[in-house]
Design an enzyme around this catalytic site. Structure first.
Site, PDB file in Angstrom:
ATOM      1  N   ASP A  71       0.800  -1.416  -0.187  1.00 43.73           N
ATOM      2  CA  ASP A  71      -0.265  -0.015   0.240  1.00 43.73           C
ATOM      3  C   ASP A  71       0.523   1.353   0.305  1.00 43.73           C
ATOM      4  O   ASP A  71       1.669   1.081  -0.247  1.00 43.73           O
ATOM      5  CB  ASP A  71      -0.519  -0.444   1.164  1.00 43.73           C
ATOM      6  CG  ASP A  71      -2.122   0.658   1.243  1.00 43.73           C
ATOM      7  OD1 ASP A  71      -1.817   1.156   0.588  1.00 43.73           O
ATOM      8  OD2 ASP A  71      -2.961   1.126   1.894  1.00 43.73           O
ATOM      9  N   HIS A 102       2.256   3.401  -9.147  1.00 42.67           N
ATOM     10  CA  HIS A 102       2.264   1.846  -9.253  1.00 42.67           C
ATOM     11  C   HIS A 102       3.505   1.538 -10.415  1.00 42.67           C
ATOM     12  O   HIS A 102       4.327  -0.047 -10.196  1.00 42.67           O
ATOM     13  CB  HIS A 102       1.515   1.856  -9.922  1.00 42.67           C
ATOM     14  CG  HIS A 102      -0.177   1.557  -9.786  1.00 42.67           C
ATOM     15  ND1 HIS A 102      -0.686   1.345  -7.957  1.00 42.67           N
ATOM     16  CD2 HIS A 102      -0.484   2.710  -9.674  1.00 42.67           C
ATOM     17  CE1 HIS A 102      -1.260   2.133  -7.561  1.00 42.67           C
ATOM     18  NE2 HIS A 102      -1.785   2.559  -9.118  1.00 42.67           N
ATOM     19  N   GLU A 148     -11.928  -5.554  -4.386  1.00 44.71           N
ATOM     20  CA  GLU A 148     -12.677  -3.886  -4.316  1.00 44.71           C
ATOM     21  C   GLU A 148     -11.957  -3.414  -5.213  1.00 44.71           C
ATOM     22  O   GLU A 148     -12.758  -2.067  -5.072  1.00 44.71           O
ATOM     23  CB  GLU A 148     -12.387  -3.595  -2.356  1.00 44.71           C
ATOM     24  CG  GLU A 148     -13.088  -4.675  -1.058  1.00 44.71           C
ATOM     25  CD  GLU A 148     -12.371  -5.688  -1.834  1.00 44.71           C
ATOM     26  OE1 GLU A 148     -11.561  -5.798  -1.149  1.00 44.71           O
ATOM     27  OE2 GLU A 148     -13.607  -6.413  -1.122  1.00 44.71           O
ATOM     28  N   LEU A 201      12.112 -20.207  -5.213  1.00 45.74           N
ATOM     29  CA  LEU A 201      11.240 -18.852  -4.847  1.00 45.74           C
ATOM     30  C   LEU A 201       9.784 -18.898  -5.133  1.00 45.74           C
ATOM     31  O   LEU A 201       9.690 -19.329  -6.111  1.00 45.74           O
ATOM     32  CB  LEU A 201      11.826 -17.689  -4.594  1.00 45.74           C
ATOM     33  CG  LEU A 201      10.696 -16.257  -4.011  1.00 45.74           C
ATOM     34  CD1 LEU A 201      10.364 -16.378  -2.152  1.00 45.74           C
ATOM     35  CD2 LEU A 201      11.186 -15.454  -4.794  1.00 45.74           C
ATOM     36  N   ARG A 208      -4.615  -2.818   8.498  1.00 48.56           N
ATOM     37  CA  ARG A 208      -5.877  -3.487   8.666  1.00 48.56           C
ATOM     38  C   ARG A 208      -5.560  -4.246   7.420  1.00 48.56           C
ATOM     39  O   ARG A 208      -4.189  -4.802   6.932  1.00 48.56           O
ATOM     40  CB  ARG A 208      -6.924  -2.543   7.715  1.00 48.56           C
ATOM     41  CG  ARG A 208      -7.402  -1.454   7.800  1.00 48.56           C
ATOM     42  CD  ARG A 208      -8.936  -1.435   7.218  1.00 48.56           C
ATOM     43  NE  ARG A 208      -8.096  -0.237   5.652  1.00 48.56           N
ATOM     44  CZ  ARG A 208      -7.741   1.135   5.761  1.00 48.56           C
ATOM     45  NH1 ARG A 208      -8.459   1.957   7.045  1.00 48.56           N
ATOM     46  NH2 ARG A 208      -6.831   1.677   4.947  1.00 48.56           N
ATOM     47  N   SER A 267      -7.624  -5.675   5.464  1.00 46.63           N
ATOM     48  CA  SER A 267      -8.125  -5.531   3.898  1.00 46.63           C
ATOM     49  C   SER A 267      -8.820  -6.736   3.335  1.00 46.63           C
ATOM     50  O   SER A 267      -8.171  -6.770   1.492  1.00 46.63           O
ATOM     51  CB  SER A 267      -7.361  -4.167   3.175  1.00 46.63           C
ATOM     52  OG  SER A 267      -7.314  -3.348   3.701  1.00 46.63           O
ATOM     53  N   GLU A 269       1.917 -14.186  12.016  1.00 45.53           N
ATOM     54  CA  GLU A 269       2.464 -12.323  13.814  1.00 45.53           C
ATOM     55  C   GLU A 269       2.235 -11.125  12.237  1.00 45.53           C
ATOM     56  O   GLU A 269       2.146 -11.594  10.392  1.00 45.53           O
ATOM     57  CB  GLU A 269       4.113 -13.033  13.120  1.00 45.53           C
ATOM     58  CG  GLU A 269       4.278 -13.990  14.629  1.00 45.53           C
ATOM     59  CD  GLU A 269       3.963 -13.596  15.768  1.00 45.53           C
ATOM     60  OE1 GLU A 269       4.016 -12.258  15.858  1.00 45.53           O
ATOM     61  OE2 GLU A 269       3.597 -14.716  16.337  1.00 45.53           O
TER      62      GLU A 269
HETATM   63  C1  FPP Z   1      -2.264   0.564  -3.278  1.00 41.81           C
HETATM   64  O1  FPP Z   1      -1.341   1.659  -3.502  1.00 41.81           O
HETATM   65  C2  FPP Z   1      -1.295  -0.557  -4.508  1.00 41.81           C
HETATM   66  C3  FPP Z   1      -2.369  -0.570  -5.736  1.00 41.81           C
HETATM   67  C4  FPP Z   1      -3.450  -1.308  -5.703  1.00 41.81           C
HETATM   68  C5  FPP Z   1      -0.872  -1.912  -6.451  1.00 41.81           C
HETATM   69  C6  FPP Z   1       0.154  -2.292  -6.408  1.00 41.81           C
HETATM   70  C7  FPP Z   1       0.924  -2.767  -7.713  1.00 41.81           C
HETATM   71  C8  FPP Z   1       1.814  -2.434  -7.975  1.00 41.81           C
HETATM   72  C9  FPP Z   1       2.701  -2.260  -6.384  1.00 41.81           C
HETATM   73  C10 FPP Z   1       2.304  -3.320  -9.205  1.00 41.81           C
HETATM   74  C11 FPP Z   1       3.106  -4.796  -9.225  1.00 41.81           C
HETATM   75  C12 FPP Z   1       3.233  -5.107 -10.469  1.00 41.81           C
HETATM   76  C13 FPP Z   1       3.346  -6.335  -9.793  1.00 41.81           C
HETATM   77  C14 FPP Z   1       3.500  -7.317 -11.701  1.00 41.81           C
HETATM   78  C15 FPP Z   1       3.381  -7.690  -8.526  1.00 41.81           C
HETATM   79  P1  FPP Z   1      -2.493   2.675  -3.352  1.00 41.81           P
HETATM   80  O2  FPP Z   1      -2.808   3.248  -4.685  1.00 41.81           O
HETATM   81  O3  FPP Z   1      -4.042   2.376  -2.810  1.00 41.81           O
HETATM   82  O4  FPP Z   1      -1.897   3.321  -3.034  1.00 41.81           O
HETATM   83  P2  FPP Z   1      -2.849   4.774  -1.738  1.00 41.81           P
HETATM   84  O5  FPP Z   1      -3.122   3.798  -0.494  1.00 41.81           O
HETATM   85  O6  FPP Z   1      -1.343   5.921  -1.730  1.00 41.81           O
HETATM   86  O7  FPP Z   1      -3.428   5.372  -2.581  1.00 41.81           O
END
Ligand code: FPP
Length: 254
Positions: free
Chosen positions: A25, A42, A72, A136, A199, A201, A212
């Protein structure tokens, strides 16, 4: 004597981190702080994924499960969803050959029926390319929800009961565990959520029963190997009791 040695080795066994699960997050806030569009966050998040995979390989962790897109998240603006799906395709396309060389096996969990066709194709190719690797297990949850996972497992079992393959009286936890998306990969030892919120979520609800929990203030693109190492280090100091007393777990009762 042998009994005591067995107990000690069992205790050490339970303190080894084999499986780490992460809610990544904070990408949006990372981008906002830099006056960049959310998508830039992202993209930076993909780099953090690469670093974390390498750290897990170095730490000898067997399975890393990442929450990339929740059930969600379909409620986000259309443009953000489209760009995220395109980013997943691009990341798999670019990163999987290298992951393959490192001995990483990739598995995607979640409701594939909801994903665009080009992403499903890329997922199938990536999983096939890495299927024989065992250094892994990298599990990425896309269009995933913990409640969906439980309902999906219940549907599978209901079908088995309806077909006369399983009786309701025989049903126990192991049947449900075997139908969950993480079947065969073991429950996470360590759950990490970055981005400051405390959370779960709707992530891996069934499998996190004894995990943990660690919550980090770092935004996901800033999450670094040293923070993961510190969490793994402090996990080793925690006592996992699985509902037993401290004396039972430490073997002092013998
Ligand atoms: C949450 O941060 C993040 C996401 C919904 C997208 C997560 C995706 C990546 C990290 C790319 C990963 C790629 C691969 C191939 C595994 P947010 O957008 O909710 O952040 P915010 O809470 O600051 O708005």
């Amino acid at each position: 004597m042998a009994d005591q040695a067995d107990k000690t080795s069992q205790q050490h066994e339970t303190l080894v981190v084999r499986h780490v699960a992460i809610v990544m997050d904070g990408n949006g806030r990372w981008a906002k702080k830099r006056k960049l569009p959310r998508h830039a966050g992202h993209k930076a998040g993909v780099n953090a994924v690469r670093r974390t995979v390498e750290a897990c390989v170095e730490l000898g962790i067997r399975t890393l499960t990442l929450f990339a897109f929740s059930s969600e998240n379909w409620g986000r603006p259309r443009e953000e969803i489209q760009k995220l799906m395109a980013l997943f395709v691009e990341a798999l396309n670019k990163q999987v050959p290298e992951l393959n060389e490192q001995g990483v096996r990739l598995t995607i969990i979640g409701d594939r029926e909801q994903l665009p066709a080009d992403l499903v194709r890329q997922i199938e190719e990536s999983e096939a390319m890495t299927a024989d690797n065992d250094r892994l297990n990298l599990v990425v949850a896309v269009a995933y929800g913990g409640r969906w996972d439980i309902v999906n497992a219940c549907k599978c079992l209901a079908r088995q009961v309806a077909d006369g393959e399983l009786s309701v009286e025989d049903l126990d936890e192991s049947h449900l565990t075997a139908q969950m998306q993480l079947a065969g990969l073991g429950d996470p030892d360590l759950f990490i959520r970055t981005g400051g919120a405390s959370r779960i979520s709707n992530f891996l609800l069934w499998n996190l029963a004894y995990t943990e929990l660690y919550f980090s203030e770092s935004l996901w693109p800033d999450f670094e190997q040293k923070e993961l190492e510190a969490m793994v280090g402090s996990f080793h100091e925690r006592e996992r009791r699985y509902g037993k007393t401290s004396e039972q777990v430490s073997g002092d009762h013998a």
